[in-house]
Write a protein that holds these residues in place. Structure first.
Motif, PDB file in Angstrom:
ATOM      1  N   GLU A  17       1.035  -1.729   0.124  1.00  0.00           N
ATOM      2  CA  GLU A  17      -0.041  -0.456  -0.199  1.00  0.00           C
ATOM      3  C   GLU A  17       0.925   1.921   0.364  1.00  0.00           C
ATOM      4  O   GLU A  17       0.045   1.772  -0.122  1.00  0.00           O
ATOM      5  CB  GLU A  17      -1.036   0.071   1.164  1.00  0.00           C
ATOM      6  CG  GLU A  17      -1.515   1.278   1.319  1.00  0.00           C
ATOM      7  CD  GLU A  17      -2.709   1.338   2.394  1.00  0.00           C
ATOM      8  OE1 GLU A  17      -3.738   2.196   2.802  1.00  0.00           O
ATOM      9  OE2 GLU A  17      -2.350  -0.041   3.329  1.00  0.00           O
ATOM     10  N   ALA A  19       3.732   1.610  -1.188  1.00  0.00           N
ATOM     11  CA  ALA A  19       4.524   2.222  -2.888  1.00  0.00           C
ATOM     12  C   ALA A  19       3.539   2.081  -3.512  1.00  0.00           C
ATOM     13  O   ALA A  19       3.246   3.161  -4.147  1.00  0.00           O
ATOM     14  CB  ALA A  19       4.583   0.900  -3.168  1.00  0.00           C
ATOM     15  N   ASP A  20       1.972   1.898  -3.067  1.00  0.00           N
ATOM     16  CA  ASP A  20       0.674   2.345  -3.700  1.00  0.00           C
ATOM     17  C   ASP A  20      -0.266   3.689  -3.597  1.00  0.00           C
ATOM     18  O   ASP A  20       0.337   4.345  -5.002  1.00  0.00           O
ATOM     19  CB  ASP A  20      -0.461   1.384  -3.852  1.00  0.00           C
ATOM     20  CG  ASP A  20      -1.208   1.778  -4.375  1.00  0.00           C
ATOM     21  OD1 ASP A  20      -1.466   1.701  -5.775  1.00  0.00           O
ATOM     22  OD2 ASP A  20      -2.415   1.984  -3.666  1.00  0.00           O
ATOM     23  N   VAL A  22       2.855   6.428  -3.095  1.00  0.00           N
ATOM     24  CA  VAL A  22       2.643   7.585  -3.480  1.00  0.00           C
ATOM     25  C   VAL A  22       3.121   7.320  -5.004  1.00  0.00           C
ATOM     26  O   VAL A  22       3.261   8.346  -5.505  1.00  0.00           O
ATOM     27  CB  VAL A  22       4.562   6.743  -3.353  1.00  0.00           C
ATOM     28  CG1 VAL A  22       5.987   7.881  -4.416  1.00  0.00           C
ATOM     29  CG2 VAL A  22       4.792   7.053  -1.698  1.00  0.00           C
ATOM     30  N   THR A  23       2.658   6.120  -5.922  1.00  0.00           N
ATOM     31  CA  THR A  23       2.526   5.780  -7.288  1.00  0.00           C
ATOM     32  C   THR A  23       1.412   6.550  -7.162  1.00  0.00           C
ATOM     33  O   THR A  23       1.151   7.161  -8.460  1.00  0.00           O
ATOM     34  CB  THR A  23       1.851   4.348  -7.202  1.00  0.00           C
ATOM     35  OG1 THR A  23       3.356   3.601  -7.088  1.00  0.00           O
ATOM     36  CG2 THR A  23       1.648   4.162  -9.114  1.00  0.00           C
ATOM     37  N   ARG A  24       0.437   6.534  -6.593  1.00  0.00           N
ATOM     38  CA  ARG A  24      -1.396   7.568  -7.075  1.00  0.00           C
ATOM     39  C   ARG A  24      -1.289   8.253  -6.782  1.00  0.00           C
ATOM     40  O   ARG A  24      -1.182   9.539  -7.709  1.00  0.00           O
ATOM     41  CB  ARG A  24      -2.456   6.735  -6.509  1.00  0.00           C
ATOM     42  CG  ARG A  24      -2.993   5.586  -6.641  1.00  0.00           C
ATOM     43  CD  ARG A  24      -3.739   4.815  -5.466  1.00  0.00           C
ATOM     44  NE  ARG A  24      -5.048   5.795  -4.876  1.00  0.00           N
ATOM     45  CZ  ARG A  24      -5.626   5.374  -3.706  1.00  0.00           C
ATOM     46  NH1 ARG A  24      -5.199   4.673  -3.243  1.00  0.00           N
ATOM     47  NH2 ARG A  24      -7.304   5.954  -3.853  1.00  0.00           N
ATOM     48  N   LYS A  26       2.139  10.251  -7.371  1.00  0.00           N
ATOM     49  CA  LYS A  26       2.731  10.828  -8.604  1.00  0.00           C
ATOM     50  C   LYS A  26       1.687  10.858 -10.134  1.00  0.00           C
ATOM     51  O   LYS A  26       1.757  11.544 -10.282  1.00  0.00           O
ATOM     52  CB  LYS A  26       3.442   9.176  -8.891  1.00  0.00           C
ATOM     53  CG  LYS A  26       4.662   9.511 -10.093  1.00  0.00           C
ATOM     54  CD  LYS A  26       5.422   8.343 -10.041  1.00  0.00           C
ATOM     55  CE  LYS A  26       6.359   9.111 -10.929  1.00  0.00           C
ATOM     56  NZ  LYS A  26       7.775   8.297 -10.983  1.00  0.00           N
ATOM     57  N   ALA A  27       0.742   9.982  -9.843  1.00  0.00           N
ATOM     58  CA  ALA A  27      -0.493  10.260 -11.124  1.00  0.00           C
ATOM     59  C   ALA A  27      -0.646  11.195 -11.078  1.00  0.00           C
ATOM     60  O   ALA A  27      -1.009  11.885 -11.726  1.00  0.00           O
ATOM     61  CB  ALA A  27      -1.227   8.869 -10.820  1.00  0.00           C
ATOM     62  N   TRP A  57      10.721  10.350   0.100  1.00  0.00           N
ATOM     63  CA  TRP A  57      10.075  10.648  -1.395  1.00  0.00           C
ATOM     64  C   TRP A  57       9.754  11.811  -1.736  1.00  0.00           C
ATOM     65  O   TRP A  57       9.495  12.588  -0.984  1.00  0.00           O
ATOM     66  CB  TRP A  57       9.297   9.759  -2.180  1.00  0.00           C
ATOM     67  CG  TRP A  57       8.128   9.929  -0.638  1.00  0.00           C
ATOM     68  CD1 TRP A  57       7.473   9.175  -0.292  1.00  0.00           C
ATOM     69  CD2 TRP A  57       6.186  10.828  -1.421  1.00  0.00           C
ATOM     70  NE1 TRP A  57       5.908   9.653   0.347  1.00  0.00           N
ATOM     71  CE2 TRP A  57       6.085  10.524  -0.295  1.00  0.00           C
ATOM     72  CE3 TRP A  57       6.657  11.350  -2.579  1.00  0.00           C
ATOM     73  CZ2 TRP A  57       4.012  12.160  -0.474  1.00  0.00           C
ATOM     74  CZ3 TRP A  57       4.438  12.268  -2.830  1.00  0.00           C
ATOM     75  CH2 TRP A  57       3.687  12.585  -1.679  1.00  0.00           C
ATOM     76  N   GLN A  65       7.131  16.938 -10.667  1.00  0.00           N
ATOM     77  CA  GLN A  65       6.920  15.167 -11.085  1.00  0.00           C
ATOM     78  C   GLN A  65       7.510  14.835  -9.166  1.00  0.00           C
ATOM     79  O   GLN A  65       7.157  16.039  -8.521  1.00  0.00           O
ATOM     80  CB  GLN A  65       8.242  15.359 -11.431  1.00  0.00           C
ATOM     81  CG  GLN A  65       9.718  16.051 -11.029  1.00  0.00           C
ATOM     82  CD  GLN A  65      10.925  15.431 -11.374  1.00  0.00           C
ATOM     83  OE1 GLN A  65      10.893  14.677 -12.637  1.00  0.00           O
ATOM     84  NE2 GLN A  65      12.187  15.680 -11.296  1.00  0.00           N
ATOM     85  N   TYR A  67       9.285  11.221  -7.496  1.00  0.00           N
ATOM     86  CA  TYR A  67       9.889  10.233  -7.107  1.00  0.00           C
ATOM     87  C   TYR A  67      10.679   9.768  -5.966  1.00  0.00           C
ATOM     88  O   TYR A  67      10.824  10.730  -4.542  1.00  0.00           O
ATOM     89  CB  TYR A  67      11.263  10.450  -8.025  1.00  0.00           C
ATOM     90  CG  TYR A  67      12.209  11.613  -7.829  1.00  0.00           C
ATOM     91  CD1 TYR A  67      12.853  12.011  -6.716  1.00  0.00           C
ATOM     92  CD2 TYR A  67      11.476  13.368  -8.192  1.00  0.00           C
ATOM     93  CE1 TYR A  67      13.612  13.079  -6.171  1.00  0.00           C
ATOM     94  CE2 TYR A  67      12.470  14.391  -7.534  1.00  0.00           C
ATOM     95  CZ  TYR A  67      13.462  14.586  -6.729  1.00  0.00           C
ATOM     96  OH  TYR A  67      14.163  15.403  -6.286  1.00  0.00           O
ATOM     97  N   GLU A  68      10.838   8.215  -5.946  1.00  0.00           N
ATOM     98  CA  GLU A  68      11.016   8.244  -4.519  1.00  0.00           C
ATOM     99  C   GLU A  68      13.260   8.736  -4.105  1.00  0.00           C
ATOM    100  O   GLU A  68      13.340   9.145  -5.245  1.00  0.00           O
ATOM    101  CB  GLU A  68      11.678   6.271  -5.130  1.00  0.00           C
ATOM    102  CG  GLU A  68      10.775   5.977  -4.827  1.00  0.00           C
ATOM    103  CD  GLU A  68      10.600   4.350  -5.010  1.00  0.00           C
ATOM    104  OE1 GLU A  68      11.402   3.547  -3.514  1.00  0.00           O
ATOM    105  OE2 GLU A  68      10.006   3.703  -5.143  1.00  0.00           O
TER     106      GLU A  68
END
Length: 124
Positions: A17, A19-20, A22-24, A26-27, A57, A65, A67-68
């Motif tokens: 979750e 990682a998810d 941060v991915t969300r 990012k999007a 991050w 942008q 990023y990690e």
């Protein structure tokens, strides 16, 4: 006995979750109006604490942008909080001001700009 099994299962889910999330985020930043993001601007470092480890991050609104890791130069604002409160914040279960005022999140740098980040980090 059942609790320890479910705790072990939650641990794996929480890792995925994080990682998810941060991915969300990012999007969400990628989908934002770049002109508005650059108007707010700034480089924001998030240090998320879980146990003895820290996951860092960066959200760079100057370049729009996410990023990690840490930014190459000093960030404008740094947030340090534990994973639980990070989740509460991004899921909108607790207000950023409440988390900061209660001492659950350390914020250094440009706090006024940081208070305007909610549209970029709050997931629905």
């Amino acid at each position: 006995m059942g609790a320890s099994q479910s705790d072990h299962h939650v641990s794996k889910a929480e890792k995925a979750e994080k990682a998810d999330l941060v991915t969300r985020i990012k999007a969400r930043v990628a989908a934002a109006d770049p002109k508005k993001a650059r108007e707010l601007g700034g480089v924001f470092l998030f240090n998320i604490i879980k146990g003895n480890s820290v996951y860092s991050w960066t959200m760079d609104l100057n370049k729009v942008q996410v990023y990690e890791g840490e930014p190459p130069e000093d960030p404008d604002t740094t947030f340090t909080l534990n994973e639980h409160y990070f989740k509460q914040l991004v899921h909108g279960k607790e207000d950023a001001r409440v988390i900061m005022q209660a001492g659950r999140c350390s914020v250094t740098g440009d706090i006024m700009r940081a208070m305007k980040l909610e549209p970029y980090i709050k997931l629905e």
